[in-house]
Motif scaffolding. Sequence first.
Motif, PDB file in Angstrom:
ATOM      1  N   PRO A 157       1.280   1.347  -5.530  1.00 52.75           N
ATOM      2  CA  PRO A 157       0.315   2.349  -5.998  1.00 52.75           C
ATOM      3  C   PRO A 157       0.982   3.581  -6.606  1.00 52.75           C
ATOM      4  CG  PRO A 157      -0.297   1.551  -3.826  1.00 52.75           C
ATOM      5  CD  PRO A 157       1.062   1.011  -4.114  1.00 52.75           C
TER       6      PRO A 157
ATOM      7  N   LEU B 251      -7.058   3.210  -1.873  1.00 51.51           N
ATOM      8  CA  LEU B 251      -5.903   3.859  -2.491  1.00 51.51           C
ATOM      9  C   LEU B 251      -6.400   4.903  -3.485  1.00 51.51           C
ATOM     10  CD1 LEU B 251      -3.732   0.667  -3.094  1.00 51.51           C
ATOM     11  CD2 LEU B 251      -3.470   2.349  -1.262  1.00 51.51           C
TER      12      LEU B 251
ATOM     13  N   ILE C  51       0.835  -1.204   0.000  1.00 50.65           N
ATOM     14  CA  ILE C  51       0.000   0.000   0.000  1.00 50.65           C
ATOM     15  C   ILE C  51       0.873   1.258   0.000  1.00 50.65           C
ATOM     16  CG2 ILE C  51      -2.011  -1.066   1.068  1.00 50.65           C
ATOM     17  CD1 ILE C  51      -1.087  -0.050   3.768  1.00 50.65           C
TER      18      ILE C  51
ATOM     19  N   CYS D  92      -1.515   6.563  -6.797  1.00 44.79           N
ATOM     20  CA  CYS D  92      -1.302   7.499  -5.691  1.00 44.79           C
ATOM     21  C   CYS D  92      -0.138   8.439  -6.017  1.00 44.79           C
ATOM     22  CB  CYS D  92      -0.995   6.740  -4.395  1.00 44.79           C
ATOM     23  SG  CYS D  92      -2.336   5.664  -3.831  1.00 44.79           S
TER      24      CYS D  92
ATOM     25  N   CYS E 179      -3.765   7.156   0.842  1.00 44.32           N
ATOM     26  CA  CYS E 179      -4.184   5.870   1.405  1.00 44.32           C
ATOM     27  C   CYS E 179      -5.017   6.122   2.660  1.00 44.32           C
ATOM     28  CB  CYS E 179      -2.967   5.009   1.739  1.00 44.32           C
ATOM     29  SG  CYS E 179      -3.384   3.421   2.489  1.00 44.32           S
TER      30      CYS E 179
END
Length: 822
Positions: free
Chosen positions: A427, A768, A423, A433, A718
């Motif tokens: 991403p 996300l 995470i 992200c 996140c």
Amino acid sequence: MAKERSMEALFPILEIEGNALVSKMGDLTLAYELVLPEIFTSSEQDFEDFHQAWVRALRLLPKHSILHKQDWFLESVFRAEFRPDPNSFMSQSSDRHFHERPFLDHRCFLLLSKCVEPKRIVNSLFSNLIKPNLVPRNILEDDYAERFRECCQQFVNILQETGLCRIRDMRHDELESTLNQAGLLERYCTLSSGNDPLLLRDIDLSNDIRIGGKEVGCYTLGDAESLPSLCASRMNYDKYSTDRSKFSVGFASHLGQLLPCNHLYNQYIFLEDAEQTLKKMEGKRLRLQSLAAYSRQNLIARDATNAFLNEAFALQHQAVKAHFNILIWSEEEQQLKKAKQLLSSSLASMDCRIKEETVGAAQIFWAGIPGNAGSFPMNECFDTFTNQASCFLNLETGYRSSISPVGIRLGDRLSGKPLHVDISDEPMEMGICTNRNKFILGPSGSGKSFFTNHMVRTYFEQGCHVVLVDVGHSYQGLCELVGGYYFTYTEDNPIRFNPFYLGQGDQPDTEKKESIKTLLLALWKKDDEAFRRSEYVALSNAISGFYEYLALKDGIFPCFDSFYEYLHGTFRQTVARDRVKRQDFDIDNFLYVLRPYYAGGEFDYLLNGQDKLDMLHERFIVFELDNIKDHPILFPVVTIIIMEVFISKLRKMKGVRKMILIEEAWKALMKEGFAEYIKYLFKTVRKYFGEAVVVTQEVDDIISSPVVKQAIINNSDCKILLDQSKYQNRFDQIQELLGLTEKEKAQVLSLNRANDPNLKYKEVFISLAGVISKVYRTEVSKEEYLVYTTEEREKFRLRSYMDAQHGDVQSAVKAMVKDIIQ
């Protein structure tokens, strides 16, 4: 007695040419493997988009084509690696905990077939003696196969354009067995996984289907009477739905991932000549019309046929034939009965009726051989449209692990199968992200401390530098286990720092000097008291002069006491020599205000620490602020130390992951001007391979703090939420503040609604950037539980074991777990 016949003589596949299956009937089949969306992650719109993509794609296939989709669901177990690393005690305990955890392994294969011309009744007009060719003329055309490949490629492109699945061509060695691995053809004929040893097994189709020692049951959806009155691309999953949210799963998921036994789901859609099909239906309607007066059944059948034709012409729906069947198997009769009961329950959830095939089971099984769909018995099919037939396609698969080297271990929601979940880095690399920051929201008792302990411990083992700011001693056990620095205040052992200390070979850089200067100003001046430029310059000169003084004088330990003595002696003389006026810099006032921090003063312990000095290279540091969060002197000093420690790590530790996690302490930090630092941190930490994490417990904290609403939430791609059931009646407010979608709202409100009562765990929701969102289990081993627990009774018991083991946390945990198991 029936004569046994060889498999070679009966096997319907002639050869594999150019990664395509060619049957002995002349049918050409292209095989693909699909990676479907993970179950419980799709929204209503996702299901509808995917469904419509299948409908559009089916229109591209030529007439006399067959879509055969084969979903394999095999019972498997997780095999831990048992890494020998002596520093991964917790990882090893996790491996032991999850070793041989059962789960359902899924693979999906798509087989697109182009059949020869439909079979005709053989008579004198169609005798092979007067035919110019024994096979249809179009098969002999040079571009016959190429045209079909182009259609299939367009089919695949439409599905992949949705972004919901990935499709790849299957290679020759994946279809046909090699010396080391079974191909798809052999796997189907033996109903085994590709990982099984290559063994020949007898196939007995004389009565029931038996393959080796396995007894196989065949259950079909092959007539309209067995089907539900309504079907759709999705349906509500009641276990996870609430009064305020409807949780979606695929319409056929009850025959897929939600059916927990060995099974194979075959889905067939036959695309014949649509015009001819409608002409036959029109003739059937006319016959029923003439007979309607003699039987109510004929009247009902006429109306149904008429409705079918009206829909075909009015809505331009494509008429097809369809068939769906499920094969279940087991080597034990009792398990097969249990599997049949599970299948009945799954079909009941879809409002379908099960039909067990007996007489036709052998033909249906044989037609399921990849590439042999052209021999499927058409009397087992029903007439429908592509819109309805596509509803029965399985559109979901199980959770997948990330291949990233960085991540944490979480559990699959259905079975608890351990997954590797990234995470942070993945991403960012995927462009989902723009930062690694995290915002965690979870009320007391929701498993928040377990998740954060688990995340922090995993990141630490992967080489991350961790700075924790806590209120409540949630990380004391973990800090002691990894041998980190734990700063807390008690009367017997007050908190101690040494901001003046430099590691061996280090030089005081600008940031070090600025942090000391900020600290001295905070100790000297009140919050509302301004300082003059001349005072700022004087402090800069004092700090620079002190380190020059240390370089010339051997044996002087750098701390506040030695700095105070330098000010009182050498620097006072410098001020007098330079004739600095009192109004520009009052050194007597400065020394008087700082006197309590010098030897013999009230706070002489605070800035004269002799141990835990090298905080730059220390990888795990916890600042416990519970006892000092309201102290007017100690708290501002500690906050400045925290800022200096983490910023120093950001700037100096190149190429190393850094994490600062601020628990409930952030509320106290807001009092002392720490808000600006939080804002700065969340906006810039990503540039230094770092991530900032804020944990909060109450919804009101989000609402009341503009820093949380603006700086933290907006700069945290996140978002992690734990059980919000106590807030479900006002969750709309949380949804708006966090920018959650309706799908994410349903996922959050489904947390812990259908947990396995035999296992102890909590569920966690992770989003996300609103692009990918899933719910996982946070399940840990007994060893991890004892280290992470915040229950006072359990912590006290572990402390007694530690006393018996002379403070060794690892030995204490092992001993305690051993006693618990016994």
